[in-house]
Design a protein around this motif. Structure first.
Motif, PDB file in Angstrom:
ATOM      1  N   ASP A  25      12.304  -2.889  -6.726  1.00  0.00           N
ATOM      2  CA  ASP A  25      11.529  -3.554  -5.673  1.00  0.00           C
ATOM      3  C   ASP A  25      12.434  -4.435  -4.847  1.00  0.00           C
ATOM      4  OD1 ASP A  25       9.155  -2.407  -6.483  1.00  0.00           O
ATOM      5  OD2 ASP A  25       8.569  -4.106  -7.731  1.00  0.00           O
ATOM      6  N   ARG A  26      12.375  -4.249  -3.539  1.00  0.00           N
ATOM      7  CA  ARG A  26      13.185  -5.078  -2.645  1.00  0.00           C
ATOM      8  C   ARG A  26      12.497  -6.378  -2.290  1.00  0.00           C
ATOM      9  NH1 ARG A  26      17.052  -3.185   1.573  1.00  0.00           N
ATOM     10  NH2 ARG A  26      17.862  -5.153   0.836  1.00  0.00           N
TER      11      ARG A  26
ATOM     12  N   VAL B  45      12.905   2.177 -11.013  1.00  0.00           N
ATOM     13  CA  VAL B  45      12.165   1.804  -9.811  1.00  0.00           C
ATOM     14  C   VAL B  45      12.589   0.382  -9.456  1.00  0.00           C
ATOM     15  CG1 VAL B  45       9.893   1.433  -8.783  1.00  0.00           C
ATOM     16  CG2 VAL B  45      10.233   3.287 -10.445  1.00  0.00           C
TER      17      VAL B  45
ATOM     18  N   GLY C  16      17.938  -5.391  -4.887  1.00  0.00           N
ATOM     19  CA  GLY C  16      16.559  -5.355  -5.366  1.00  0.00           C
ATOM     20  C   GLY C  16      16.501  -5.601  -6.858  1.00  0.00           C
TER      21      GLY C  16
ATOM     22  N   ARG D  97       4.445   1.659  -2.402  1.00  0.00           N
ATOM     23  CA  ARG D  97       4.797   0.452  -1.647  1.00  0.00           C
ATOM     24  C   ARG D  97       6.054   0.713  -0.820  1.00  0.00           C
ATOM     25  NH1 ARG D  97       6.809  -2.982  -4.883  1.00  0.00           N
ATOM     26  NH2 ARG D  97       6.236  -4.831  -3.726  1.00  0.00           N
TER      27      ARG D  97
ATOM     28  N   ARG E 210       3.570   2.502  -9.248  1.00  0.00           N
ATOM     29  CA  ARG E 210       3.410   1.706  -8.016  1.00  0.00           C
ATOM     30  C   ARG E 210       4.507   2.058  -7.003  1.00  0.00           C
ATOM     31  NH1 ARG E 210       3.587  -3.635 -10.823  1.00  0.00           N
ATOM     32  NH2 ARG E 210       4.626  -4.240  -8.921  1.00  0.00           N
ATOM     33  N   LEU E 211       4.632   3.366  -6.741  1.00  0.00           N
ATOM     34  CA  LEU E 211       5.653   3.853  -5.822  1.00  0.00           C
ATOM     35  C   LEU E 211       5.146   3.966  -4.388  1.00  0.00           C
ATOM     36  CD1 LEU E 211       7.187   6.677  -8.029  1.00  0.00           C
ATOM     37  CD2 LEU E 211       8.001   4.342  -7.734  1.00  0.00           C
TER      38      LEU E 211
ATOM     39  N   SER F  22       9.413  -0.255  -2.514  1.00  0.00           N
ATOM     40  CA  SER F  22       9.819   0.356  -3.778  1.00  0.00           C
ATOM     41  C   SER F  22      10.763   1.524  -3.536  1.00  0.00           C
ATOM     42  CB  SER F  22       8.590   0.851  -4.555  1.00  0.00           C
ATOM     43  OG  SER F  22       7.800  -0.235  -4.959  1.00  0.00           O
TER      44      SER F  22
ATOM     45  N   THR G 141      10.933  -8.481  -4.380  1.00  0.00           N
ATOM     46  CA  THR G 141      10.845  -9.412  -5.509  1.00  0.00           C
ATOM     47  C   THR G 141      12.064 -10.326  -5.473  1.00  0.00           C
ATOM     48  OG1 THR G 141       9.677  -7.793  -6.861  1.00  0.00           O
ATOM     49  CG2 THR G 141      10.760  -9.594  -8.027  1.00  0.00           C
TER      50      THR G 141
ATOM     51  N   VAL H 120      13.789   4.282  -5.666  1.00  0.00           N
ATOM     52  CA  VAL H 120      14.182   4.865  -6.946  1.00  0.00           C
ATOM     53  C   VAL H 120      15.690   5.085  -6.947  1.00  0.00           C
ATOM     54  CG1 VAL H 120      14.015   6.918  -8.395  1.00  0.00           C
ATOM     55  CG2 VAL H 120      11.963   5.978  -7.348  1.00  0.00           C
TER      56      VAL H 120
ATOM     57  N   ARG I 233      12.186  -2.837 -11.708  1.00  0.00           N
ATOM     58  CA  ARG I 233      10.853  -3.106 -12.244  1.00  0.00           C
ATOM     59  C   ARG I 233      10.522  -2.226 -13.445  1.00  0.00           C
ATOM     60  NH1 ARG I 233       6.580  -0.422 -10.283  1.00  0.00           N
ATOM     61  NH2 ARG I 233       7.370  -0.458  -8.162  1.00  0.00           N
ATOM     62  N   THR I 234      10.888  -0.964 -13.395  1.00  0.00           N
ATOM     63  CA  THR I 234      10.544  -0.043 -14.483  1.00  0.00           C
ATOM     64  C   THR I 234      11.535   1.096 -14.516  1.00  0.00           C
ATOM     65  OG1 THR I 234       8.676   1.124 -15.507  1.00  0.00           O
ATOM     66  CG2 THR I 234       8.969   1.425 -13.150  1.00  0.00           C
TER      67      THR I 234
END
Length: 144
Positions: A79-80, A77, A133, A52, A49-50, A55, A82, A57, A136-137
């Motif tokens: 997420d900003r 990864v 952020g 977005r 889900r990159l 998102s 969340t 890295v 996520r993964t």
């Protein structure tokens, strides 16, 4: 180890159609009878889900999070968009550099804590720290 503050690049600009071909399924147990029906292509952009705008890295440097399963040179990864909550692993800006830590509550205070029982790291109070952020993964190179 704290990294110098660099400007992360959004991944939403990665060219469409970045696809890897699947060679076949590699069993880690018994072979699946459905193996012959699997797709023959996978998009890492979609899988992770990159695509977005929120998102990003990061490559991890150091061993402060190994007990959380994040090792030196792993890629995470982040997420900003969340909202960070207790228990999340986050990227934060501390003393002008990015750090990866777990958000914890101790005696009513929110802290950023390292996860490496072999080394001593002082928890960082969240007050006055920017939580950049939420992780996520992750991706690991198993050749090392």
């Amino acid at each position: 180890m704290m990294l110098p503050l660099m400007q992360p690049v959004p991944l939403a600009d990665v060219p469409q159609g970045t696809i890897l071909r699947i060679v076949g399924a590699a069993g880690a147990g018994f072979p699946s009878p459905a193996q012959d029906w699997q797709d023959d292509a996978i998009s890492l952009i979609e899988l992770l889900r990159l695509d977005r705008a929120a998102s990003f890295v990061f490559r991890i440097s150091g061993s402060s999070m190994i007990d959380a399963g994040i090792h030196d040179n792993d890629v995470v990864v982040v997420d900003r968009d969340t909202r960070p909550v207790e228990g999340h692993i986050v990227i934060a800006i501390v003393d002008g550099g990015f750090v990866c830590r777990q958000l914890c509550r101790r005696r009513g205070d929110l802290l950023l804590e390292a996860r490496n029982a072999q080394q001593i790291y002082e928890p960082t109070p969240v007050e006055g720290v920017e939580i950049w952020g939420v992780v996520r993964t992750g991706v690991r190179d198993y050749r090392r």
